[in-house]
Design a protein around this motif. Structure first.
Motif, PDB file in Angstrom:
ATOM      1  N   ASN A 114     -11.095   0.943   5.548  1.00 36.45           N
ATOM      2  CA  ASN A 114      -9.803   0.833   4.856  1.00 36.45           C
ATOM      3  C   ASN A 114      -9.272   2.210   4.464  1.00 36.45           C
ATOM      4  N   GLN A 144      -0.644   4.118   8.903  1.00 34.85           N
ATOM      5  CA  GLN A 144      -0.984   4.823   7.661  1.00 34.85           C
ATOM      6  C   GLN A 144      -0.154   6.097   7.522  1.00 34.85           C
ATOM      7  N   GLY A 182       0.800  -1.218   0.000  1.00 33.23           N
ATOM      8  CA  GLY A 182       0.000   0.000   0.000  1.00 33.23           C
ATOM      9  C   GLY A 182       0.829   1.262   0.000  1.00 33.23           C
ATOM     10  N   SER A 232       1.274   2.288  -3.448  1.00 35.79           N
ATOM     11  CA  SER A 232       0.031   2.330  -4.204  1.00 35.79           C
ATOM     12  C   SER A 232      -0.303   3.749  -4.639  1.00 35.79           C
ATOM     13  N   ASP A 234      -6.982   5.643   4.319  1.00 37.02           N
ATOM     14  CA  ASP A 234      -5.610   6.131   4.392  1.00 37.02           C
ATOM     15  C   ASP A 234      -5.536   7.408   5.222  1.00 37.02           C
ATOM     16  N   THR A 256      -7.823   6.226  -0.122  1.00 42.28           N
ATOM     17  CA  THR A 256      -9.179   6.239   0.424  1.00 42.28           C
ATOM     18  C   THR A 256      -9.211   7.293   1.528  1.00 42.28           C
ATOM     19  N   THR A 273     -10.049   1.092  10.060  1.00 36.77           N
ATOM     20  CA  THR A 273      -9.893  -0.302   9.647  1.00 36.77           C
ATOM     21  C   THR A 273     -11.086  -0.772   8.834  1.00 36.77           C
ATOM     22  N   GLU A 274     -12.298  -0.506   9.309  1.00 35.85           N
ATOM     23  CA  GLU A 274     -13.488  -0.978   8.613  1.00 35.85           C
ATOM     24  C   GLU A 274     -13.631  -0.343   7.235  1.00 35.85           C
TER      25      GLU A 274
END
Length: 267
Positions: free
Chosen positions: A139, A251, A90, A93, A141, A97, A136-137
């Protein structure tokens, strides 16, 4: 099947010592002392119940038992590296999000994300409206939140906590005498609101529409002021809450997040 406890640090030291056939050069590679290398090797030999190295007149050499495990060990370390790279994928990447309040996204964030994408072609965004969404739920950044600090997250303040009282440009006197109420900005004592809304974005839309005056973060209304949609009646004054970019530490440490945060805060 129960997994055997692996002394990974000692195995790493063993690999370095086996490559160099020298505790001193292994210590230089690992940034420790030769004595520490020797201690790790002795602990590993005790754990395995076998001798891995012997000293000869020519220097250090591996025993037969020491040579026997090396290929598998090095293959295992390569697998570890592949695993870590997969978990860190990630960081390289080009997908972000981000959670942000709707009106703040429209007024401030969207133009800057467009500029960042122009500077870094191929970047893709997924926007989440609920800025308080679980990282977390969802996802996530990054998130933009109107708060008085980052709390237990890492964060950076996008602008000082300043607030203004605003109303629609050229609003009639009766509009300037009525208040728009929302949870983030307590009204002056005795003020009676004509409109009650749920968040700063709704208060901004109501003010632009000429429904009354509102106390709002200066950063949120800055673009509307430039466009002559609003006028300042009071302020800017120091406020308590500001817009913060926030994320949990994992993150926050990602290269892609660092890059975007630097871009958004460089002005």
């Amino acid at each position: 099947m129960k997994r055997t406890h692996l002394p990974l640090n000692a195995l790493r030291v063993y690999d370095a010592a086996a490559r160099h056939l020298s505790f001193t050069r292994a210590a230089d590679e690992l940034a420790v002392t030769p004595a520490a290398v020797g201690q790790q090797i002795r602990a590993l030999e005790d754990h395995l119940g076998t001798v891995l190295f012997r000293r000869t007149s020519k220097g250090l050499e591996l025993t037969e038992e020491g040579r026997a495990g090396l290929d598998a060990l090095r293959e295992g370390f390569l697998k570890f590296e592949e695993s870590v790279q997969a978990m860190q994928a990630g960081q390289a990447s080009d997908r972000y999000t981000i959670a942000a309040p709707r009106e703040f996204y429209a007024q401030w964030l969207a133009p800057r994300l467009a500029a960042f994408r122009k500077a870094t072609p191929g970047v893709q965004y997924q926007l989440v409206e609920n800025e308080n969404a679980d990282f977390t739920e969802a996802n996530l950044d990054l998130a933009v939140r109107l708060v008085d600090g980052p709390g237990d997250l890492e964060g950076v303040e996008l602008a000082p906590a300043r607030r203004v009282v605003v109303a629609a440009k050229d609003a009639p006197e009766e509009v300037l005498e009525t208040w728009i109420d929302w949870p983030g900005a307590p009204l002056p004592e005795g003020a009676q609101p004509c409109v009650q809304v749920g968040n700063a974005g709704q208060a901004l839309s109501s003010a632009v529409a000429g429904m009354g005056k509102a106390i709002l973060p200066y950063l949120l209304v800055e673009e509307s002021l430039k466009a002559d949609k609003l006028q300042i009646l009071e302020g800017p004054d120091e406020g308590r809450r500001a817009y913060w970019l926030v994320a949990p530490l994992p993150q926050w440490r990602q290269k892609k997040v660092k890059s975007l945060v630097a871009f958004l805060t460089e002005e």
